[in-house]
Design a protein around this motif. Structure first.
Motif, short mmCIF file in Angstrom:
data_model
loop_
_atom_site.label_atom_id
_atom_site.label_comp_id
_atom_site.label_asym_id
_atom_site.label_seq_id
_atom_site.Cartn_x
_atom_site.Cartn_y
_atom_site.Cartn_z
N ALA A 104 0.87 -1.18 0.00
CA ALA A 104 0.00 0.00 0.00
C ALA A 104 0.90 1.23 0.00
O ALA A 104 1.91 1.27 0.73
N PHE A 105 0.58 2.22 -0.82
CA PHE A 105 1.51 3.34 -1.00
C PHE A 105 1.74 4.12 0.29
O PHE A 105 2.82 4.68 0.49
N GLN A 106 0.75 4.11 1.19
CA GLN A 106 0.96 4.81 2.46
C GLN A 106 1.99 4.08 3.31
O GLN A 106 2.77 4.70 4.02
N ASP A 107 2.00 2.75 3.22
CA ASP A 107 3.05 1.98 3.91
C ASP A 107 4.41 2.34 3.33
O ASP A 107 5.39 2.49 4.05
N THR A 108 4.47 2.48 2.02
CA THR A 108 5.73 2.82 1.37
C THR A 108 6.21 4.20 1.81
O THR A 108 7.40 4.41 2.06
N ARG A 109 5.28 5.13 1.94
CA ARG A 109 5.67 6.47 2.40
C ARG A 109 6.26 6.40 3.81
O ARG A 109 7.29 7.01 4.11
#
Ligand code: NDP
Length: 478
Positions: A104-109
């Protein structure tokens, strides 16, 4: 000898990525939590290139040239965090961790920020194309810093699919979560694309009365034209396939409940947060959920439908052409919505994503690869800030030419009771965008009536409220 790059997580994706790298002449360190898998890998594929197997994460780190480049290919979520923690403990400032999973892109951030504080580069990377793509050339969507891309880009571009014009299907998408964001939207578009194809099939089958083998031929024909794409090609294959056990069409023995792993849902959840109207993608996700709602469907099965259930034969003859037009038009809309979500995400997180470059790297390797993406690339090349691809002359002409057939298909579906949520939602979106005036004005009036939420006027600046419970005069708001 040291490895140029490493892969930890040797299930299908990691294994095939490692082999792809090795086949391109890059020595690859390989590691897996369960060491037996690493040994099995070397036994099976060890002669395909130079592999440096590692039994421990420390040995894995030691076998990498510096700055180290380590790709993680494990289950998304907590397992990815666990592997990042282990790796980060043995890496040094300047090293790079690439997460090629479907994060999930928020995890990546979050991960990127945490690792940056420790001097490590974190490159959240979307990889599309399934196991076949990983081996023979996927579409690769890396996020992260410019510095990391300089060190990783050439390797990734080397193993990526190549578009017909020879350019690699890999580009630096943008900082931190940009790569995983774009991969997420890619998957959402894939959901929409598949839903539209499924509706086209359903209409040909249940409105025009064609058999799966006949429909397979129609799809084969479509694949020679502007709809040419991997998904149209494999639709023909699946529809033509006969079930060995029953001797009947394969598609008839498959349980009609579509599953999902979550990236389509994330695309819609994120779009809701961004206020990006991705109705075609949302309908595709909901259609899968509806198909899987077995109890609900069983309860509703006997509800009344229309008397007429088939097209008459004259209409049936031109119906396949109409459906082709409706499919192409709806597909343009679904992609337009997906690209708008990318632009909305890019604006929200300041990623500076070039939408045309995304169309370019989806031309090969990935599931939605299609001839049509060249057109999207051209649309953004001619105007990188265009509000929607629908206004590009190629697409606006195509929509203009298709609209009569598109409307016939949607009304036929409604009349005959064949569900076509993707086609209908796409057409409604198109008509809503075109409209001079929308009934949103009435909604604003209602909101003002029951909640004094105020409204703006077309003829004057400012916000206003009507005294609905009093003399109905208008007062300035606030
Ligand atoms: P899986 O998602 O099935 O993951 C299996 C791998 O994860 C194994 O190597 C396993 O190690 C490892 N693993 C699981 N938990 C842990 C843990 N806690 N610590 C360390 N290692 C762990 O593998 P896939 O190859 O299918 O996919 C890898 C990633 O790629 C996923 O994020 C997936 O979403 C993504 N992806 C997959 C695609 C596909 O078509 N399959 C396409 C594009 C992306 P062990 O052997 O020890 O169990």
């Amino acid at each position: 000898q040291q490895a140029r790059i490493g892969v930890t997580g040797l299930a299908v994706m990691g294994r095939n990525l490692a082999r792809n790298l090795a086949r391109h002449g890059h020595p690859v360190a390989v590691h897996n939590r369960t060491a037996a898998r690493t040994r099995a890998f070397i036994e099976e594929f060890g002669d395909e290139g130079v592999f440096l197997p590692a039994e421990s994460i420390q040995q894995f780190a030691d076998s990498l040239e510096r700055p180290r480049r380590a790709i993680i290919m494990v289950k998304a979520g907590a397992p990815t965090d666990a592997v990042i923690d282990e790796l980060a403990a043995v890496l040094e400032p300047g090293d790079m961790i690439v997460d090629g999973g479907n994060a999930a892109f928020q995890d990546t951030r979050r991960r990127e920020a945490a690792l940056r504080r420790r001097g490590l580069h974190f490159v959240g990377t979307g990889i599309s194309g399934g196991e076949e793509g990983a081996l023979n050339g996927p579409s690769i969507m890396p996020g992260g810093s410019d510095e990391a891309y300089q060190a990783l880009g050439p390797l990734l571009e080397d193993i990526a699919a190549k578009a017909d014009d020879g350019t690699p299907c890999c580009t630096h998408v943008g900082p931190d979560g940009a790569g995983h964001f774009v991969k997420m939207v890619h998957n959402g578009i894939e959901y929409a694309d598949m839903q539209l194809i499924a509706e086209a099939y359903d209409l040909l089958r249940h409105a025009a009365g064609l058999r799966p083998a006949e429909i397979a031929e129609i799809f084969r024909g479509w694949n020679e034209g502007r709809l040419e794409s991997y998904l149209i090609e494999i639709t023909a294959e699946v529809l033509a396939h006969t079930d060995a056990a029953t001797g009947g069409p394969f598609v008839d023995i498959v349980l009609d409940q579509a599953e999902q792993k979550g990236t389509g849902r994330w695309t819609v959840q994120t779009a809701l947060d961004l206020g990006a109207p991705v109705s075609g993608i949302a309908e595709a996700v909901f259609a899968r959920s509806l198909s899987g709602s077995a109890e609900l469907r069983a309860a509703a099965r006997g509800l009344p439908g229309p008397g007429e259930t088939w097209l008459d034969s004259a209409a049936g003859d031109r119906f396949a052409d109409d459906v082709e037009q409706a499919l192409y038009a709806s597909k343009i809309v679904a992609y337009a919505q997906g690209f708008n979500e990318i632009q909305a995400g890019s604006a929200e997180y300041d990623w500076g994503i070039d939408p045309g470059a995304m169309a370019a790297i989806w031309r090969g390797g990935c599931i939605i690869r299609a001839r049509f993406l060249d057109r999207i690339k051209e649309a953004y090349d001619s105007d990188p800030h265009r509000p929607t691809i629908l206004t590009d002359p190629h697409f606006s002409d195509a929509l203009g030419d298709a609209q009569a057939a598109w409307r016939r298909v949607v009304s036929t579906a409604a009349e005959l009771g064949v569900p076509a949520p993707g086609f209908s939602a796409a057409l409604a979106y198109y008509d809503a965008l075109r409209a001079e005036r929308l009934p949103a004005a009435l909604i604003q009036g209602l909101r003002d009536y029951f909640g004094a939420h105020t409204y703006r006027r077309t003829d004057r600046e400012g916000s206003f409220h009507t005294l609905w419970g009093g003399d109905r005069s208008e007062v300035p708001a606030g």
